[in-house]
Design a protein around this motif. Structure first.
Motif, PDB file in Angstrom:
ATOM      1  N   ILE A  16       2.839   3.501  -5.831  1.00 26.07           N
ATOM      2  CA  ILE A  16       1.471   2.975  -5.953  1.00 26.07           C
ATOM      3  C   ILE A  16       0.878   3.433  -7.281  1.00 26.07           C
ATOM      4  O   ILE A  16       0.938   4.626  -7.619  1.00 26.07           O
ATOM      5  CB  ILE A  16       0.603   3.440  -4.778  1.00 26.07           C
ATOM      6  CG1 ILE A  16       1.109   2.802  -3.469  1.00 26.07           C
ATOM      7  CG2 ILE A  16      -0.869   3.089  -5.005  1.00 26.07           C
ATOM      8  CD1 ILE A  16       0.448   3.349  -2.223  1.00 26.07           C
ATOM      9  N   LEU A  17       0.333   2.507  -8.017  1.00 26.35           N
ATOM     10  CA  LEU A  17      -0.243   2.786  -9.335  1.00 26.35           C
ATOM     11  C   LEU A  17      -1.718   3.099  -9.215  1.00 26.35           C
ATOM     12  O   LEU A  17      -2.491   2.316  -8.660  1.00 26.35           O
ATOM     13  CB  LEU A  17      -0.051   1.582 -10.254  1.00 26.35           C
ATOM     14  CG  LEU A  17      -0.758   1.655 -11.619  1.00 26.35           C
ATOM     15  CD1 LEU A  17      -0.159   2.767 -12.468  1.00 26.35           C
ATOM     16  CD2 LEU A  17      -0.667   0.317 -12.345  1.00 26.35           C
ATOM     17  N   ARG A  18      -2.090   4.266  -9.735  1.00 27.70           N
ATOM     18  CA  ARG A  18      -3.501   4.625  -9.898  1.00 27.70           C
ATOM     19  C   ARG A  18      -3.847   4.483 -11.373  1.00 27.70           C
ATOM     20  O   ARG A  18      -3.151   5.039 -12.221  1.00 27.70           O
ATOM     21  CB  ARG A  18      -3.728   6.081  -9.493  1.00 27.70           C
ATOM     22  CG  ARG A  18      -3.980   6.309  -8.027  1.00 27.70           C
ATOM     23  CD  ARG A  18      -4.255   7.775  -7.790  1.00 27.70           C
ATOM     24  NE  ARG A  18      -5.116   7.985  -6.635  1.00 27.70           N
ATOM     25  CZ  ARG A  18      -5.814   9.086  -6.422  1.00 27.70           C
ATOM     26  NH1 ARG A  18      -5.790  10.082  -7.297  1.00 27.70           N
ATOM     27  NH2 ARG A  18      -6.561   9.216  -5.350  1.00 27.70           N
ATOM     28  N   PRO A  19      -4.915   3.802 -11.715  1.00 26.01           N
ATOM     29  CA  PRO A  19      -5.268   3.644 -13.134  1.00 26.01           C
ATOM     30  C   PRO A  19      -5.896   4.927 -13.686  1.00 26.01           C
ATOM     31  O   PRO A  19      -7.109   4.995 -13.934  1.00 26.01           O
ATOM     32  CB  PRO A  19      -6.266   2.474 -13.109  1.00 26.01           C
ATOM     33  CG  PRO A  19      -6.911   2.585 -11.767  1.00 26.01           C
ATOM     34  CD  PRO A  19      -5.848   3.078 -10.831  1.00 26.01           C
ATOM     35  N   THR A  51     -15.419   3.678  -7.568  1.00 22.63           N
ATOM     36  CA  THR A  51     -14.087   3.552  -6.974  1.00 22.63           C
ATOM     37  C   THR A  51     -13.264   2.545  -7.772  1.00 22.63           C
ATOM     38  O   THR A  51     -13.695   1.402  -7.981  1.00 22.63           O
ATOM     39  CB  THR A  51     -14.186   3.084  -5.506  1.00 22.63           C
ATOM     40  OG1 THR A  51     -15.003   4.007  -4.778  1.00 22.63           O
ATOM     41  CG2 THR A  51     -12.803   3.044  -4.876  1.00 22.63           C
ATOM     42  N   LEU A  52     -12.084   2.979  -8.214  1.00 19.44           N
ATOM     43  CA  LEU A  52     -11.197   2.117  -8.994  1.00 19.44           C
ATOM     44  C   LEU A  52     -10.063   1.620  -8.098  1.00 19.44           C
ATOM     45  O   LEU A  52      -9.571   2.354  -7.231  1.00 19.44           O
ATOM     46  CB  LEU A  52     -10.627   2.889 -10.189  1.00 19.44           C
ATOM     47  CG  LEU A  52     -11.656   3.466 -11.159  1.00 19.44           C
ATOM     48  CD1 LEU A  52     -10.965   4.240 -12.276  1.00 19.44           C
ATOM     49  CD2 LEU A  52     -12.519   2.356 -11.756  1.00 19.44           C
ATOM     50  N   PRO A  53      -9.617   0.394  -8.308  1.00 16.79           N
ATOM     51  CA  PRO A  53      -8.554  -0.155  -7.452  1.00 16.79           C
ATOM     52  C   PRO A  53      -7.187   0.435  -7.783  1.00 16.79           C
ATOM     53  O   PRO A  53      -6.939   0.896  -8.894  1.00 16.79           O
ATOM     54  CB  PRO A  53      -8.596  -1.649  -7.768  1.00 16.79           C
ATOM     55  CG  PRO A  53      -9.095  -1.706  -9.188  1.00 16.79           C
ATOM     56  CD  PRO A  53     -10.086  -0.583  -9.317  1.00 16.79           C
ATOM     57  N   THR A  54      -6.305   0.444  -6.791  1.00 14.63           N
ATOM     58  CA  THR A  54      -4.913   0.850  -6.989  1.00 14.63           C
ATOM     59  C   THR A  54      -4.018  -0.366  -6.767  1.00 14.63           C
ATOM     60  O   THR A  54      -4.478  -1.416  -6.293  1.00 14.63           O
ATOM     61  CB  THR A  54      -4.519   1.974  -6.019  1.00 14.63           C
ATOM     62  OG1 THR A  54      -4.748   1.524  -4.675  1.00 14.63           O
ATOM     63  CG2 THR A  54      -5.334   3.222  -6.279  1.00 14.63           C
ATOM     64  N   LYS A  55      -2.725  -0.227  -7.078  1.00 16.84           N
ATOM     65  CA  LYS A  55      -1.831  -1.387  -7.018  1.00 16.84           C
ATOM     66  C   LYS A  55      -0.470  -0.963  -6.474  1.00 16.84           C
ATOM     67  O   LYS A  55       0.120   0.027  -6.936  1.00 16.84           O
ATOM     68  CB  LYS A  55      -1.677  -1.994  -8.420  1.00 16.84           C
ATOM     69  CG  LYS A  55      -0.734  -3.184  -8.486  1.00 16.84           C
ATOM     70  CD  LYS A  55      -0.586  -3.661  -9.936  1.00 16.84           C
ATOM     71  CE  LYS A  55       0.409  -4.822 -10.025  1.00 16.84           C
ATOM     72  NZ  LYS A  55       0.599  -5.244 -11.438  1.00 16.84           N
ATOM     73  N   LEU A  56       0.042  -1.703  -5.501  1.00 16.54           N
ATOM     74  CA  LEU A  56       1.372  -1.458  -4.960  1.00 16.54           C
ATOM     75  C   LEU A  56       2.419  -2.024  -5.908  1.00 16.54           C
ATOM     76  O   LEU A  56       2.319  -3.171  -6.368  1.00 16.54           O
ATOM     77  CB  LEU A  56       1.510  -2.127  -3.584  1.00 16.54           C
ATOM     78  CG  LEU A  56       2.901  -2.090  -2.942  1.00 16.54           C
ATOM     79  CD1 LEU A  56       3.336  -0.654  -2.674  1.00 16.54           C
ATOM     80  CD2 LEU A  56       2.918  -2.923  -1.660  1.00 16.54           C
ATOM     81  N   ILE A  57       3.443  -1.210  -6.223  1.00 14.74           N
ATOM     82  CA  ILE A  57       4.555  -1.645  -7.069  1.00 14.74           C
ATOM     83  C   ILE A  57       5.830  -1.557  -6.231  1.00 14.74           C
ATOM     84  O   ILE A  57       6.222  -0.463  -5.790  1.00 14.74           O
ATOM     85  CB  ILE A  57       4.677  -0.769  -8.318  1.00 14.74           C
ATOM     86  CG1 ILE A  57       3.405  -0.914  -9.173  1.00 14.74           C
ATOM     87  CG2 ILE A  57       5.911  -1.140  -9.135  1.00 14.74           C
ATOM     88  CD1 ILE A  57       3.395  -0.049 -10.406  1.00 14.74           C
ATOM     89  N   ILE A  58       6.449  -2.698  -5.998  1.00 16.43           N
ATOM     90  CA  ILE A  58       7.651  -2.752  -5.168  1.00 16.43           C
ATOM     91  C   ILE A  58       8.882  -2.497  -6.021  1.00 16.43           C
ATOM     92  O   ILE A  58       9.079  -3.140  -7.065  1.00 16.43           O
ATOM     93  CB  ILE A  58       7.774  -4.134  -4.483  1.00 16.43           C
ATOM     94  CG1 ILE A  58       6.548  -4.421  -3.621  1.00 16.43           C
ATOM     95  CG2 ILE A  58       9.052  -4.192  -3.642  1.00 16.43           C
ATOM     96  CD1 ILE A  58       6.376  -3.465  -2.468  1.00 16.43           C
ATOM     97  N   GLY A  59       9.716  -1.561  -5.581  1.00 16.46           N
ATOM     98  CA  GLY A  59      10.963  -1.247  -6.255  1.00 16.46           C
ATOM     99  C   GLY A  59      12.129  -1.352  -5.292  1.00 16.46           C
ATOM    100  O   GLY A  59      11.989  -1.797  -4.153  1.00 16.46           O
ATOM    101  N   SER A  60      13.274  -0.888  -5.741  1.00 14.80           N
ATOM    102  CA  SER A  60      14.494  -1.017  -4.946  1.00 14.80           C
ATOM    103  C   SER A  60      14.655   0.075  -3.899  1.00 14.80           C
ATOM    104  O   SER A  60      15.494  -0.031  -3.017  1.00 14.80           O
ATOM    105  CB  SER A  60      15.717  -1.016  -5.865  1.00 14.80           C
ATOM    106  OG  SER A  60      15.760   0.197  -6.622  1.00 14.80           O
ATOM    107  N   SER A  61      13.832   1.171  -3.969  1.00 13.24           N
ATOM    108  CA  SER A  61      14.042   2.303  -3.061  1.00 13.24           C
ATOM    109  C   SER A  61      13.670   1.982  -1.621  1.00 13.24           C
ATOM    110  O   SER A  61      13.990   2.737  -0.711  1.00 13.24           O
ATOM    111  CB  SER A  61      13.247   3.527  -3.534  1.00 13.24           C
ATOM    112  OG  SER A  61      11.855   3.321  -3.360  1.00 13.24           O
ATOM    113  N   CYS A  62      12.964   0.848  -1.403  1.00  9.83           N
ATOM    114  CA  CYS A  62      12.629   0.441  -0.039  1.00  9.83           C
ATOM    115  C   CYS A  62      13.540  -0.669   0.445  1.00  9.83           C
ATOM    116  O   CYS A  62      13.341  -1.217   1.539  1.00  9.83           O
ATOM    117  CB  CYS A  62      11.167   0.006   0.058  1.00  9.83           C
ATOM    118  SG  CYS A  62      10.786  -1.525  -0.821  1.00  9.83           S
TER     119      CYS A  62
END
Length: 620
Positions: free
Chosen positions: A241-244, A271-282
């Protein structure tokens, strides 16, 4: 003077803290304000020696009320000691402009992140798209609000879907903590969970490393996710998950600058938004282009680390040979120049090389010594300054705003001071390596000076008489031949004044040996009048004294002998004792010929002294 912002944090070697700091620095440059970051090591990996009091001392260095605004990253402090201490410092600020990150502080504005939306998206992805039902979680410290928020959101989502949180582990935000948690999972008789949700990327990597060592494959045998979207995590295909963080750093300074200029923030929570980053570990397919970019960055980082290790090794070798304060400053400044830093300053207590100084483990003195100072390619002279000023360069007018990182310098329980770097060189691999080298080198220098001082003291004791403080026979044998040789080589008049106390035996017999020692001490004190004329005075033994040195001529030597008699008489009159002391004195002075010996002069002076003593007896 420019306005100043203080930032308090731990673990500037971590990518999140670095990005946040770079965001603050960008805003500080835009608004033309100085930024001073007070940073301690934070959570050390296993095997790293650290001292919590030494680390946390950096937060006592600034008087936060003298800054126009403060940014506090309290949640980066894993140490409960540091966290409690910083919270107390912040509570004392009252309505002073303060921005807290991910932490509620009364009267402060808060910048936080919407972790919940991304954590929900992550778990929904694992549950709905992959069909996982059995989970384990590795969190940050249970006392940490950010860690607990992430845990509570995760538990809530799992309960909504009827899934099981089989186990929860405190991984302390570190890879070591992740490895420890993985070892517990591997030992669990229930077997491994389907997915391990980690509170940050470092712990996720620790889990994956321990699994790999045990032959457990990720993602084939178990899925692992992280949080924070470190470059390494994205490059290696970790679902995260990316936090800016950089945006948060910029926004924190933006809020403070408006507040400092009189515009108090109406909204106390940003409050700043976060972003889900999908990778191969799941179990999803990774992006090959992302991996390629990461490999290029990794290769560059590897080259930087090699250069850093070479520089650190060279720096360590240079510091090992340092023997004093001035040389230490030059070596440190030279290193700063070769490293290419914009700012590097080392501040220590003024008496840190004094063997009698008591270096503390947690407190800075009222004044500091600028041991080394390198800024913009220029070095500054060593000087002492008021510790409240933090650094002399901050008190001078400067066009470009300063972004400086203050870190403690200590070795075990000895606090040596603090080091200051420009932000660019305080981030990344080198910071704690250089701090460790500096702490060890300063400790070594401190010990070297102490040993040298003790050796000098022992040598001094070996050539001085403890009763009178004059040179003893050993001291005479070291000094007198050189004085005689100098007179002989340069055709100068050399004098020996032989002095023998009268009636010392009678004093011992009538008043005791302690009184005899006092009489000898008084005679030694009287002889010191000759030292004013450059003579070297010696207590040979018992009642025997001599003085040797270069004089103008024989008449001058006779005048010195007479001045000794006058001094003894004056002492007897002005500083009365149980009895008067007196002495027989004889002199011999001449320019030594090439075949003359020192003993010849001593014998002739003794002869003159004994003639004087016999004359006194005949006269009595």
């Amino acid at each position: 003077m420019k306005k100043r912002i203080a930032a308090i944090m731990a673990g500037l070697d971590k990518e999140y803290q670095q990005d946040f700091s770079l965001g603050m620095a960008e805003a500080a440059r835009r608004y033309d304000v100085d930024l001073c970051i007070f940073n301690c090591q934070g959570q050390a990996e296993e095997g790293v020696i650290r001292n919590d009091q030494g680390e946390n001392s950096i937060f006592d260095l600034p008087d936060l009320k003298t800054f126009d605004g403060v940014v506090a990253l309290c949640y980066t402090m894993v140490s409960s000691m540091a966290l409690d201490h910083v919270n107390q410092l912040l509570s004392d600020l009252g309505d002073h402009p303060v921005v807290a990150i991910d932490t509620y502080i009364e009267s402060a504005a808060e910048v936080t992140f919407d972790d919940a939306i991304s954590v929900r998206a992550l778990l929904n992805h694992l549950i709905v798209e992959h069909g996982f039902r059995r989970f384990a979680m590795v969190t940050g410290p249970m006392s940490n609000k950010v860690a607990m928020d992430r845990y509570n959101i995760s538990r809530e989502v799992l309960q909504e879907h009827g899934c099981v949180m089989e186990s929860v582990f405190d991984g302390s935000w570190t890879r070591d903590g992740g490895r420890t948690a993985a070892a517990c999972m591997l030992a669990d008789p229930r077997g491994l969970p389907e997915a391990v949700v980690c509170g940050n990327d470092d712990m996720a990597f620790g889990v994956m490393e321990a699994f790999a060592a045990a032959g457990v494959r990720v993602p084939e045998d178990v899925k692992v996710t992280g949080f924070d979207a470190l470059q390494e995590a994205v490059g290696r295909g970790l679902t995260t998950i990316l936090r800016p963080s950089r945006d948060a750093g910029f926004e924190s300074v933006n809020i403070l600058v408006e507040w400092m200029n009189g515009k108090r923030p109406q909204e106390r929570l940003v409050t700043l938004p976060t972003k889900l980053i999908i990778g191969s570990s799941c179990g999803c397919e990774g992006d090959p282009h992302t991996a390629e970019k990461y490999m290029r960055r990794l290769s560059e980082a590897h080259r930087n680390i090699e250069r850093s290790l070479t520089r650190a090794s060279s720096f360590s070798s240079s510091l090992a040979g340092v023997s004093g304060q001035t040389e230490a400053g030059k070596v440190i400044s030279n290193f700063a120049g070769s490293w290419g830093v914009n700012d590097m300053h080392v501040c220590v207590p003024p008496d840190f090389l004094d063997p009698e100084s008591k270096l503390q483990g947690h407190a800075y003195p009222e004044r500091m010594l600028l041991l080394a100072s390198y800024s913009g390619g220029m070095t500054a002279p060593q000087m002492t300054f008021d510790t409240r000023e933090l650094l002399p360069i901050l008190q001078k007018e400067h066009q470009t705003p300063l972004t400086l990182v203050f870190s403690p310098l200590y070795y075990l329980d000895k606090l040596f001071g603090y080091a200051v770097f420009d932000l660019q060189h305080a981030t990344g691999f080198e910071l704690y390596s250089v701090l460790t080298l500096l702490g060890g080198a300063l400790m070594s220098l401190n010990l070297k000076c102490t040993v040298t001082a003790y050796a000098t003291a022992l040598e001094d004791m070996s050539i001085h008489d403890p009763l009178t403080g004059l040179y003893n026979r050993r001291g005479y044998n070291q000094l007198a031949p050189a004085l005689f040789a100098d007179a002989q080589a340069h055709g100068r008049c050399f004098a020996v004044i032989s002095c023998d106390m009268d009636d010392l035996k009678s004093i011992n017999d009538e008043y005791g040996h302690m009184a005899g020692d006092t009489a000898i001490t008084r005679m030694g004190r009287a002889l010191r009048v000759l030292e004013m004329d450059g003579m070297t005075c010696v207590h040979i033994s018992g009642d025997e004294f001599i003085a040797v040195g270069i004089v103008r001529d024989g008449e001058h030597a006779m005048q010195l002998a007479e001045s000794l008699h006058v001094t003894i008489d004056d002492m007897n009159h002005r500083d009365r004792w149980i009895c008067n002391i007196c002495a027989s004195v004889g002199t011999f002075a001449a320019v030594p010929r090439s075949d003359d010996k020192l003993d010849d002069f001593l014998i002739r002076a003794d002869g003159a002294m004994y003639r004087s003593k016999r004359s006194k007896k005949r006269g009595g």
